[in-house]
Scaffold this active site. Sequence first.
Site, PDB file in Angstrom:
ATOM      1  N   ASP A 408       0.856  -1.180   0.000  1.00 62.09           N
ATOM      2  CA  ASP A 408       0.000   0.000   0.000  1.00 62.09           C
ATOM      3  C   ASP A 408       0.901   1.242   0.000  1.00 62.09           C
ATOM      4  O   ASP A 408       2.109   1.142   0.251  1.00 62.09           O
ATOM      5  CB  ASP A 408      -0.896  -0.034   1.238  1.00 62.09           C
ATOM      6  CG  ASP A 408      -1.870   1.117   1.267  1.00 62.09           C
ATOM      7  OD1 ASP A 408      -2.322   1.546   0.192  1.00 62.09           O
ATOM      8  OD2 ASP A 408      -2.168   1.614   2.368  1.00 62.09           O
ATOM      9  N   PHE A 546     -11.108  22.395  -9.225  1.00 63.92           N
ATOM     10  CA  PHE A 546     -10.101  21.417  -9.649  1.00 63.92           C
ATOM     11  C   PHE A 546     -10.780  20.090  -9.974  1.00 63.92           C
ATOM     12  O   PHE A 546     -11.740  19.689  -9.322  1.00 63.92           O
ATOM     13  CB  PHE A 546      -9.082  21.225  -8.527  1.00 63.92           C
ATOM     14  CG  PHE A 546      -8.178  20.047  -8.714  1.00 63.92           C
ATOM     15  CD1 PHE A 546      -6.978  20.176  -9.385  1.00 63.92           C
ATOM     16  CD2 PHE A 546      -8.528  18.795  -8.230  1.00 63.92           C
ATOM     17  CE1 PHE A 546      -6.148  19.094  -9.556  1.00 63.92           C
ATOM     18  CE2 PHE A 546      -7.710  17.704  -8.399  1.00 63.92           C
ATOM     19  CZ  PHE A 546      -6.511  17.868  -9.065  1.00 63.92           C
ATOM     20  N   ARG A 602       6.501  17.401  -4.742  1.00 66.23           N
ATOM     21  CA  ARG A 602       5.207  17.600  -5.403  1.00 66.23           C
ATOM     22  C   ARG A 602       5.076  19.075  -5.768  1.00 66.23           C
ATOM     23  O   ARG A 602       5.140  19.932  -4.882  1.00 66.23           O
ATOM     24  CB  ARG A 602       4.068  17.188  -4.480  1.00 66.23           C
ATOM     25  CG  ARG A 602       4.134  15.745  -4.040  1.00 66.23           C
ATOM     26  CD  ARG A 602       3.366  15.502  -2.745  1.00 66.23           C
ATOM     27  NE  ARG A 602       1.959  15.751  -2.851  1.00 66.23           N
ATOM     28  CZ  ARG A 602       1.026  14.801  -2.977  1.00 66.23           C
ATOM     29  NH1 ARG A 602       1.390  13.533  -3.023  1.00 66.23           N
ATOM     30  NH2 ARG A 602      -0.243  15.092  -3.043  1.00 66.23           N
ATOM     31  N   THR A 682      -2.511   1.156  -4.654  1.00 67.84           N
ATOM     32  CA  THR A 682      -3.032   2.233  -3.830  1.00 67.84           C
ATOM     33  C   THR A 682      -4.371   2.706  -4.373  1.00 67.84           C
ATOM     34  O   THR A 682      -4.665   2.569  -5.566  1.00 67.84           O
ATOM     35  CB  THR A 682      -2.038   3.414  -3.783  1.00 67.84           C
ATOM     36  OG1 THR A 682      -2.596   4.477  -3.035  1.00 67.84           O
ATOM     37  CG2 THR A 682      -1.709   3.908  -5.185  1.00 67.84           C
ATOM     38  N   GLY A 683      -5.157   3.261  -3.501  1.00 68.42           N
ATOM     39  CA  GLY A 683      -6.405   3.892  -3.910  1.00 68.42           C
ATOM     40  C   GLY A 683      -6.240   5.348  -4.252  1.00 68.42           C
ATOM     41  O   GLY A 683      -7.210   6.031  -4.575  1.00 68.42           O
ATOM     42  N   ASP A 684      -5.016   5.864  -4.208  1.00 66.21           N
ATOM     43  CA  ASP A 684      -4.758   7.275  -4.451  1.00 66.21           C
ATOM     44  C   ASP A 684      -4.706   7.564  -5.945  1.00 66.21           C
ATOM     45  O   ASP A 684      -4.730   6.671  -6.783  1.00 66.21           O
ATOM     46  CB  ASP A 684      -3.451   7.684  -3.782  1.00 66.21           C
ATOM     47  CG  ASP A 684      -3.513   9.104  -3.255  1.00 66.21           C
ATOM     48  OD1 ASP A 684      -4.336   9.881  -3.771  1.00 66.21           O
ATOM     49  OD2 ASP A 684      -2.749   9.433  -2.329  1.00 66.21           O
ATOM     50  N   ARG A 844      -5.883   3.959  -7.850  1.00 72.28           N
ATOM     51  CA  ARG A 844      -7.342   3.928  -7.872  1.00 72.28           C
ATOM     52  C   ARG A 844      -7.886   2.502  -7.910  1.00 72.28           C
ATOM     53  O   ARG A 844      -8.809   2.181  -8.652  1.00 72.28           O
ATOM     54  CB  ARG A 844      -7.871   4.708  -9.075  1.00 72.28           C
ATOM     55  CG  ARG A 844      -7.695   6.212  -8.989  1.00 72.28           C
ATOM     56  CD  ARG A 844      -8.471   6.773  -7.830  1.00 72.28           C
ATOM     57  NE  ARG A 844      -8.487   8.221  -7.799  1.00 72.28           N
ATOM     58  CZ  ARG A 844      -8.883   8.918  -6.761  1.00 72.28           C
ATOM     59  NH1 ARG A 844      -9.278   8.283  -5.658  1.00 72.28           N
ATOM     60  NH2 ARG A 844      -8.881  10.225  -6.764  1.00 72.28           N
ATOM     61  N   LYS A 850      -7.062  -5.159  -5.431  1.00 73.69           N
ATOM     62  CA  LYS A 850      -5.749  -5.475  -4.872  1.00 73.69           C
ATOM     63  C   LYS A 850      -5.580  -6.980  -4.724  1.00 73.69           C
ATOM     64  O   LYS A 850      -4.546  -7.548  -5.105  1.00 73.69           O
ATOM     65  CB  LYS A 850      -5.576  -4.787  -3.516  1.00 73.69           C
ATOM     66  CG  LYS A 850      -5.453  -3.278  -3.571  1.00 73.69           C
ATOM     67  CD  LYS A 850      -5.183  -2.715  -2.190  1.00 73.69           C
ATOM     68  CE  LYS A 850      -5.008  -1.211  -2.219  1.00 73.69           C
ATOM     69  NZ  LYS A 850      -4.663  -0.653  -0.902  1.00 73.69           N
ATOM     70  N   ASP A 870      -1.530  -1.174   6.012  1.00 75.54           N
ATOM     71  CA  ASP A 870      -1.882  -0.784   7.376  1.00 75.54           C
ATOM     72  C   ASP A 870      -3.347  -0.433   7.537  1.00 75.54           C
ATOM     73  O   ASP A 870      -3.748  -0.002   8.618  1.00 75.54           O
ATOM     74  CB  ASP A 870      -1.030   0.413   7.812  1.00 75.54           C
ATOM     75  CG  ASP A 870      -1.344   1.657   7.010  1.00 75.54           C
ATOM     76  OD1 ASP A 870      -1.777   1.517   5.851  1.00 75.54           O
ATOM     77  OD2 ASP A 870      -1.151   2.776   7.524  1.00 75.54           O
TER      78      ASP A 870
END
Length: 1361
Positions: A408, A546, A602, A682-684, A844, A850, A870
């Site tokens: 993750d 945005f 970033r 990751t879900g990001d 995403r 996963k 986690d």
Amino acid sequence: MGSLSYREDFEEEKNTAFTWEVKANSRAHNSQFKKKSFLCWQRQKYKSNVIYTAKYNVFSFLPLNLCEQFCRISNLYFLFIIILQGFPEISTLPWFSLFAPLMGLLIIRATRDLVDDIGRHRSDRIVNNRPCQILVGRSFLWKKWANLHVGDVVCLHRDNIVPADLLLLASSEPSSLCYVETADIDGETNLKFRQAPLVTHLELTNIRNMASFQGKVVCEEPNSRMHHFVGCLEWGGRKHPLDSGNVLLRGCRVRNTDTCYGMVIYAGFDTKIMKNCGKIHLKRTKIDHLMNRLVMLIFVSLVLISLALSFGFWLKEKEFKAKHHYVPSGHLHSVATETFLIFWGFLILLSVMLPMAMFIMVEFIYLGNSMFINWDVQMYSAPRDEPAKARSTSLNDQLGQVEYIFSDKTGTLTQNVMTFKKCCIGGVIYGPDEEEETPRKENPYLWNKFADGKFLYRNAKLMCAVRDNEDKMVREFWRLLAICHTVMVQEKDNQLVYQAASPDEEALVTAARNFGYVFLARTQDSITVMELGEERVYQVLAMMDFNSIRKRMSVLVRNPEGSIYLYTKGADVVIFERLRKKGMKEWTTEEALASFAEQTLRTLCLAYKEVDEDVYQEWCQRHQEAGILLQNRAHALHQVYEEMEQGLQLLGVTAIEDRLQDGVCDTIKCLKQGSIKVWVLTGDKQETAVNIGFACHLLSDSMLILEETEIVRILEAYWETNSNVRGGKGRRKKRFLPQVKMAMVISGEFLDQLLLSLRKEPRALVHKVNRDADESWQEPDEQRTDFLRARRISLMWRTLGIQLRGTGLAPQVTDSNTSESPDVRRERAFVELASQCQAVICCRVTPKQKALIVALVKKYQRVVTLAIGDGANDINMIKTADIGVGLAGQEGTQAVRSSDYVLAQFCFLKRLLLVHGRWSYMRVCKFLRYFIYKTVACMMVQIWFAFYSGFTAQPLYEGWFLALFNLFYSTLPVLYIGLFEQDVSAERSLELPELYIAGQKDELFNYWVVLQALAHGTVTSLVNFFVTLWVSHDLAGPVSFSDYQSFAVVVAMSGLLSITMEVILIIRYWTVLSVLAIFLSLCFYVVATWASQSFWLFQISPKTFPFLYADRNVLSHPSILLVILLNVSLNTLPTLALRVICQALKKAGPEQEEEAPSEEVITGEPGRYLHRGSRGRRSSYAFSHHEGYADLITQGTILRKAPGVNSDMLVDQTIPSEEELSPGMKESFRFSRKLSLLGKKRHPHQGNASSGETSPVCAVSSTAPAGRPCFPGKRAAAPENCPSGHSQPAPPRDQRAAWRSALRSWRSRPCGRQESLQPPGERTAPPRSQTLPAVGPPAPAAPGASSADAPSRSGRRLSSL
């Protein structure tokens, strides 16, 4: 993966039928629904909210555990032998000799499983006993989560965890909004908003209405689609639509919302998070599976050997009767029957070739290595007081064979803490001051009373430029950061507290705050900023939100002087396309961007422009028209935004650091050197995930990062070229780009399309990727780059050498006779392409996706996988992987409870695998190899002895030697190997990660190693038996050992000393314990032999102790000792010589291997064709933000209203005393009693009721929910479109006068910006935790009341998210 996921997906499609009916406040109605369980039995359709993650209960433990244990072939084999020993006719060994060890083995394993499951029960009990408030009658009572049922109405407070999937009914926030953090579900800590249906927001305003609420929710059956929900609310004869925006999922945490109310839709295992958690799998190691196969092979071998020996007995018996017919038969049965019985006797006699002691000792070895992990102080985290913990004791050796790690991102690789690191303004880079140059003895922000003391960034040069206030670029840079955002602010203890939807925005606004540009407050159409001590109020004309397509956010404001400015921040690739001109500053800024990208920061580009009034008026008209469209409204608004966001002037760049966990980069580097591939799931968002990939060195600029379109085309080429290829995997290996370092970045949506769409139409996906429903329109710059993208793909094909004609694999007709289905071939193609990549990042992705990726790699690569995470969104992945590691992080303990190993930080994974994993694998392999050798060496002589005993199944050794051989005589040295053996030290293991590759390749224990051990043991047994037989041949007299007992003693001692010399040769880590183990083993033999051959035991039972003084007689003759020495020498010296030769040959190997290129080297020169972007640099843009917050602000949805004065608001709520609450309940209840400051604060400039201060427009806000309504400065809105109480918009000059008047009145106040907080006793409104938002307009001010006490008419202040 047709067999893995499609079946589940099809079953979920059936669940989309709207057959789930839940009625509020009616358990009797909901309990009448039944569901078929088994045959004619039925059970309740709606499950309770009780969660059980344990494997066993009181009734199922014994049968289930025994079933699991007898899935091991070895246990079945031993049980079979014990049953045979129960027959006296064929028993050659007493039945209890195997029964007692088997019972001990079963008890040891059952105890281990029971202890693990008790821990799961304890964790389940903690979760099920969490407190929550449930509506019972006309009051909310504290109950446990386990008492929740569907239809119950629940009250939640700030920071509470949502106990079940709820329909949001109302909240204390404006328009019944509720803000939640979904870190446990998708790993994101930025806030998401949910909103109650309008009907419940308007009607359920007090407890009485909630208690009488009888609405019925009709929705889809429970499923695992986290972000999908469709249903309707039937209430009062009308139906109201519901979607995922109205639902709070179990595991979310309520943030920035004092109180919210929800109705339980799904409970317990029906909730979406539990549907994604997966099932508990029985995990077995590769060595365990190999041992099962070996047991089968050994058993078959023993059966064949027993048959051969039985056939020898049959021949011998017939020959004896033919030659000596005069001798009466001593057998009671016929020859055939005796042969049959002898067969079983040999099978029992040779069962010692598969010793049960080996399996018992393996359990102790696993336990010991697990304790070493628990005791390792190098994996102890002092800040968290969290040691490493092995929750499973049977997977230690598999830790040394991991090839794929699925990790993750949020909370695992990163700390999710954003810090303002650097910035570039006007082409000048301002980094943090070095401590040597500017010692931090004095805080440089003391002059600013609003400064945040936790802000660490310091730059004296930039601070001087800000305070001098002469550089316009610097001034506008910080002004933009203070204005262009969606942050909310509230005051606590006379300190500003920012509530941001993302940590990025909070870091940027905090940076502007510390440099003197302090965001103070906002209303629906204004924003107040303190600029270097001067308070300025900006009129917000439009907010252009945005989203992931625009990759930018803009705010159009009118400053107090009347000028209109557009402030924009966004990705560099977007901003640079919209600049008015490009000069030296822009090129310098690009160099700064490249530098920030190399430092994996970033970045956001900031730009602005001044807008003429006439241009604004024309644009505003088009904006209004786009905002009221009924079709394609979003597309039209984006086009209008695009028109305004042109001709910008670049201000600079911000650089934010997303802090990694300590040691992440070094850990990943070591793992890659150990040939371990790390995939990030990751879900990001993709930009954030890619940025972290570069930060932790998973990705590099030299890699070819495959995009989704390229992946599809490569897979299509693979599909076409391999459709007729026969010969299986061997010919397909390394067909994908073998000489280029690649990385793959895909999304969860693309993964669904790839695995579902390709199974219907191979080429359909190419069009779907580019024509996504959410991306039906394209930016102009994207349209211009289509040709460049196609050209780059063409160059990639030529550069990578994928030429089908050259390989002779041109597309052909699909072979219908192929053994694999199209689904399997396509999945295999995807997995093989991904396995050729150095890194894979999946963004995403849902929890189920996963687990799907892990299952795909396990199925087609057949490798050991490890998943680490986690959060609750990682549970399914952790359960699916061969090894699951849970981090005791900030997202709770859900992952820890489902994991096999617990770590405090990701960096400890390096030591867990490279040290403990490699040691455990090496120890277990060496233990098994030596145990097989010593067993064969000492026990195979039984076979040779059968040729000289008439094939009568008579044992050669003394019975006590057979019983104690694996228990005492050879146990301690082999146990030392399994627990303490080390080939290299821990430090050396970390310095040489390449040593780990041996475990991945199964080099230390495989069929070849087992065959070597069998051959070695066989040679040893041949030497010991036949050399002794040859020496004792034709000997007689007192020194002869040709009798049965003396011969048995010599062979036994030769075998015992030979295996002892072997263990001395293979031990590499010598300690006092190793010497002591060998010495004690020999002492045990001496003591036990002396006792078993003593005269007093012989007198007690001559049959049990027949070898009277046999060892004493043998050892008293030196010539016999020389025979034993000869046997040991013949067994040891050749083996030693062979190992020395092999070691010498291995030393010459590395010199040749050094010439071979490593995996990190790229051959050829494809890199120059494959740079991403037109400017030859990588964009480091990343911004964690969600679309929608700007609309909440501009429409007033998020606006706080003054609390109502209804006497029936939740004042009749029964509040339990603190003595009645558990400690956890007290904490939650104390928080619920805090009085909200929201809506109580009044400012003079807001309370001013003059017409010049009223909102300049309100006509479009109700008709253009998708965009920000315009505020024309010279054109009055139609009076009929304005709500009552609002005057017509004033001319700009009058507006400016009103704004200046408000500013003067603000500054005249003693506190600087806001009056002091009222004490609780002076407040007339009830506490917010007991009050739902008032419905309708705010109460009018009393006559003569000051403006500070009246609600604002021009705009109501937004206090918090």
